[in-house]
Enzyme design. Structure first.
Site, PDB file in Angstrom:
ATOM      1  CG  ASP A  47      15.378   7.555 -17.560  1.00  0.00           C
ATOM      2  OD1 ASP A  47      15.178   8.783 -17.692  1.00  0.00           O
ATOM      3  OD2 ASP A  47      16.357   6.969 -18.064  1.00  0.00           O
ATOM      4  CG  ASP A  74       1.757  -0.488 -10.669  1.00  0.00           C
ATOM      5  OD1 ASP A  74       1.305  -1.198 -11.586  1.00  0.00           O
ATOM      6  OD2 ASP A  74       1.033   0.121  -9.867  1.00  0.00           O
ATOM      7  CG  HIS A 138      -6.654  -4.230 -11.287  1.00  0.00           C
ATOM      8  ND1 HIS A 138      -6.932  -3.153 -10.471  1.00  0.00           N
ATOM      9  CD2 HIS A 138      -5.380  -4.048 -11.734  1.00  0.00           C
ATOM     10  CE1 HIS A 138      -5.857  -2.374 -10.434  1.00  0.00           C
ATOM     11  NE2 HIS A 138      -4.906  -2.884 -11.187  1.00  0.00           N
ATOM     12  CG  ASP A 192      -5.236  -2.992  -3.960  1.00  0.00           C
ATOM     13  OD1 ASP A 192      -4.610  -1.980  -3.593  1.00  0.00           O
ATOM     14  OD2 ASP A 192      -5.875  -3.047  -5.030  1.00  0.00           O
ATOM     15  CG  HIS A 361     -10.871   6.775 -14.769  1.00  0.00           C
ATOM     16  ND1 HIS A 361     -10.450   5.711 -15.543  1.00  0.00           N
ATOM     17  CD2 HIS A 361     -10.115   6.739 -13.644  1.00  0.00           C
ATOM     18  CE1 HIS A 361      -9.478   5.077 -14.911  1.00  0.00           C
ATOM     19  NE2 HIS A 361      -9.261   5.673 -13.764  1.00  0.00           N
ATOM     20  N   GLY A 364      -9.676   1.170 -10.332  1.00  0.00           N
ATOM     21  CA  GLY A 364      -9.610  -0.275 -10.437  1.00  0.00           C
ATOM     22  C   GLY A 364      -9.350  -0.943  -9.093  1.00  0.00           C
ATOM     23  CG  HIS A 365      -6.589   0.076  -6.903  1.00  0.00           C
ATOM     24  ND1 HIS A 365      -5.649  -0.916  -6.741  1.00  0.00           N
ATOM     25  CD2 HIS A 365      -6.128   0.866  -7.897  1.00  0.00           C
ATOM     26  CE1 HIS A 365      -4.650  -0.715  -7.591  1.00  0.00           C
ATOM     27  NE2 HIS A 365      -4.920   0.361  -8.309  1.00  0.00           N
ATOM     28  CG  HIS A 387      -0.469  -4.004  -3.668  1.00  0.00           C
ATOM     29  ND1 HIS A 387      -1.140  -4.697  -4.634  1.00  0.00           N
ATOM     30  CD2 HIS A 387       0.692  -4.673  -3.477  1.00  0.00           C
ATOM     31  CE1 HIS A 387      -0.438  -5.743  -5.000  1.00  0.00           C
ATOM     32  NE2 HIS A 387       0.686  -5.746  -4.305  1.00  0.00           N
TER      33      HIS A 387
END
Lengths: 546, 546
Positions: A47, A74, A138, A192, A361, A364-365, A387
């Protein structure tokens, strides 16, 4: 003598320090983030995967607080497991707190966990740690990075971030705070690495507006926008575009409705009265008056988008003039499912818009130039890329070297690696024991490599169960019964299965009077050979002798 | 009255007309390409998928020839199946023929199939069809497109193509032939849609040269370049770079060695004497003198690259100073495996170079501007996008509309759709019956949705076999035995499995004296409930009552 500051990135799967970071100084510790990872395609039946914090359990009494940087799965999805083991107060910004509360309530743990709301700009003290929260852009609002003052020095943690000059909420990343940290001297920057292999600068969320405008202007009927339930900014942008083109907006899907409700209540989503309508009202309106927003961007079989693609959505059907927008990218590993869903939507006559067909789209990084800017702003003495997968960390290290960070001051490490700071110097130590903690049903960490290998074998060639009745003298009392699943299509394989029964009979005859265990083994082995010769497949065989 | 020209794209999986195209006029027909597709991640245990030509078998006597446009698996890999069903001569260029011969020899069919060599620029006549082969650039040398003259008009088929102005073999796509077709009037163009969503122009193979130069210049030790075994041009580029930097080149892997041998023999690979050395010789040389070229770009578990990544390659190990280059892109669906392999190589200390970190690979397919150029060159009356998923075909149609092709003259169809041309007009008809033909072991087309669903269920939660012995009065003669695979880790689950045995005993007690079939069903159902309550998993349960 000064004490050691210790950092240990903990992760669920391939990404390092993303789901959890452990920070320790003397007899005090912090946890940053409490997230989960989704399994890869060959992790059958799993899962999700949680950070392997088992080696830290003997330090649980040291933990003074659990800080959540933002509201993505996450970083929050393992909260029920982590808050259950580490009895410490939680700290999060209002929106993040709202989203975490839902998870704790679902797990019936709400009463047991102390939740504290903090805001970007706040400073709190936990033991020897002074934690300053600073705003970062973000793909979810209200994200923060951390400045952690410790007796050993100042650590800056970027959270998940980008430098968006025109974010939807008008709130850019806090450049001045980052510069201020630099002025105070930064012992180490943790940053990140997700987009470390992407050249240039990640486009602003603002590029979505003209793309949405074009879609709504040209759409001959309804517009169905699929995005992540946490992408509140995208919901805002869809609402703005809907208002501009005199359409109403209907939200569909529990998580999207719930997240929007929280975001609206906390003023992270600003929508004019009457713009958002219930879906059943939207379904009664003229198609050109409607935008529907929903989840299911990853081709998940049970999502509304996929049900529409397969013609099995109960509440409403796909129309020929519908335009479906994927305002998302496939999460790595989901490409096939997403593309299959897009193909099925097209097959049913819808128009489908997705990146790269139109810029609906953006990530976000931070990309490479933003990562370099952060390093220049913060001027850290040491640099620890986090990250990302190991390949992203290595590339992020290369980016850091390009802007003058000395190779000796960079630590590219894997999850579980101990990084110590003492007297201003960084020491990379060993890895604490750890691995994957699979969650499958209600089992946490009980599934390991051996069970996974059995599932693989079952998936590959299926199973055959042989029911063998022997009489007192060890001869067959009746015709052996063979049941198969996932091996062959039984109706078309009567002849081959007949041959298998004959094989069983011959084998029993040859070993009449032998121990049942021996008969069982001989029959299984004879069948395995026969099946391989006939089908070049190796099903798992269970022989029951009675 | 004029006869109808009929086209039917046939495919293995989601891509349309890629693996096979059927062309029919009156009592004559052609087959173009005979390829396979690899299964998607959720097609458990499937080896590969072949075009579903079953509905065409009653027309097999019409087929005058099988034409292979180039030597890639998705155009050649089903040749043993197709040549076995359709008894017609094969036509291919020298390199393509060489690669197809290997397959036919492996299938022991070499003596049964007539192979004819053709060259770009040739024209052959097969029944009413006049077929002109023209050269196209692609990621394998010696690819061709087709001009097929029929009584109904001229059809142009692009094959897999790009317009590379500086291809490695110096042989650009045949612009003049395309223009000449336009002068004669083209009834329909069938064109490669793979990159229909990629803006601009696919970079030339020439961009690889400076990238390889940089890698070889900076590599502190051996350079290991992984690419597709069919990418002969890339082997040429690696050889050229090796020569420039005074390194020797060693090829590893059966298919790469075999393909290079064929390509060298047929002069498609031009390497100075002594540059290529056997691998064991290379392994004795100084690391800085060596380039090793191998397959395994997709993270295949048994490939040399993956064995190096996992430290289980027999012939040689990975060294700390090795540089591994992925001169390839992940095939959709393989992203996770490829990235995992890259991470493991980094983990073992190697340097790893891949796109987008450096331009060490380019696509072999035309992007949007090239697709538009082809349309402008050929000036077709009708346009049929092929070689792509439905989403690529739709985008290719949009690209065609942008350059003035009328929407009514474009047919975006799925595999099996009949497209008829009569009196210069195009008519899109129904689909012939068809679906996926899975090849699993020696079974072709015997695995369908029901077996796949069983494999999914087994993969998800595993299996439990219950061995139940009843005495004459229907009570248990012994403790019931439970065997599990892929369900739980048995050593840690003794308590839960003990509870399951108790559950079985209670159920048998309750139904003592009932028919064995009833007992079996009650036990299975009680166990299913118990397992779900205990583990939230639903294993497949087989109860054998004796």
């Amino acid at each position: 003598m000064s004490q050691t500051l210790r950092l240990i990135p903990i992760g669920g799967l391939g990404e390092i320090g993303k789901n959890m970071l452990y920070v320790e100084h003397g007899n005090d510790a912090l946890i940053v983030d409490a997230g989960l990872m989704f399994p890869e395609n060959d992790m059958l039946g799993i899962d999700y995967i949680i950070p392997d914090y088992r080696s830290l359990l003997d330090k649980k009494h040291l933990v003074r607080g659990i800080i959540i940087t933002h509201g993505h799965e996450d970083h929050t999805g393992a909260i029920k497991h982590i808050a259950n083991e580490f009895d410490a107060p939680l700290y999060a910004t209002p929106l993040t707190r709202g989203l975490v509360e839902v998870k704790l309530r679902d797990a019936k743990m709400h009463a047991d966990v102390t939740l504290n709301t903090i805001h970007a700009g706040d400073k709190i003290n936990l033991g020897p740690f002074g934690i300053e929260f600073f705003h970062v852009c973000h793909s979810i609002p209200d994200g923060v990075g951390l400045g952690i003052s410790t007796p050993a020095g100042l650590i800056v943690h970027s959270g998940d971030f980008k430098f968006d000059h025109t974010p939807v909420d008008g709130w850019p990343t806090d450049y001045s705070k980052l510069a201020e940290f630099a002025g105070r001297g930064v012992l180490a920057l943790l940053s990140d690495s997700t987009n470390a292999d992407q050249a240039g600068w990640t486009p602003s969320e603002a590029v979505i507006d003209p793309a949405f405008d074009a879609v709504l202007r040209e759409a001959p009927g309804r517009v169905i926008i699929a995005t992540f339930a946490s992408l509140i900014a995208r919901i805002q942008q869809a609402a703005n575009a809907a208002a501009r083109y005199d359409r109403k907006l209907a939200l569909v899907g529990t998580s999207m409705i719930e997240n929007s409700r929280i975001a609206q209540k906390l003023s992270y989503l600003d929508v004019p009265d009457g713009l958002i309508v219930p879906i059943d009202e939207a379904l009664r309106m003229k198609p050109k008056q409607v935008v529907i927003m929903t989840t299911g961007t990853q081709g998940e079989p049970s999502s509304i988008v996929n049900r529409l693609a397969e013609g099995r959505n109960r509440q409403f059907d796909l129309h020929e003039l519908d335009t479906v927008v994927f305002s998302s990218h496939p999460i790595p590993g989901n490409e096939e499912m997403v593309h299959r869903t897009i193909n099925k939507l097209l097959q049913r006559g819808a128009r489908v818009i997705y990146d790269p067909i139109a810029p609906v789209h953006v990530s976000g990084h931070a990309s490479q130039e933003e990562q370099k800017l952060l390093i220049h702003l913060v001027k850290p003495k040491h640099f620890i890329p986090i990250h990302g997968e190991l390949r992203h960390l290595h590339q992020h290290a290369a980016n850091a070297r390009e802007v003058g960070v000395s190779p000796d001051s960079i630590a590219v490490v894997e999850n579980g690696t101990v990084i110590d700071f003492k007297d201003g110097e960084m020491h990379v130590g060993d890895r604490i024991p750890g691995g994957y903690v699979f969650v499958d049903g209600s089992g946490v960490g009980d599934i390991g490599p051996s069970v996974m290998r059995e599932r693989e074998a079952l998936a590959e060639n299926g199973v055959v169960v042989v029911d063998l009745r022997l009489n007192g003298s060890g001869a067959l009392a009746s015709t052996p019964e063979l049941t198969t699943k996932g091996f062959v299509f039984v109706r078309d394989s009567e002849e081959m299965l007949g041959g298998a029964r004959a094989q069983v009979q011959a084998t029993v005859l040859k070993h009449t009077g032998a121990e049942p265990e021996v008969v069982k083994e001989k029959v299984s082995s004879a069948l395995a050979d026969y099946f391989y010769a006939e089908t070049k497949r190796r099903p798992m065989i269970f022989t029951v002798v009675s």
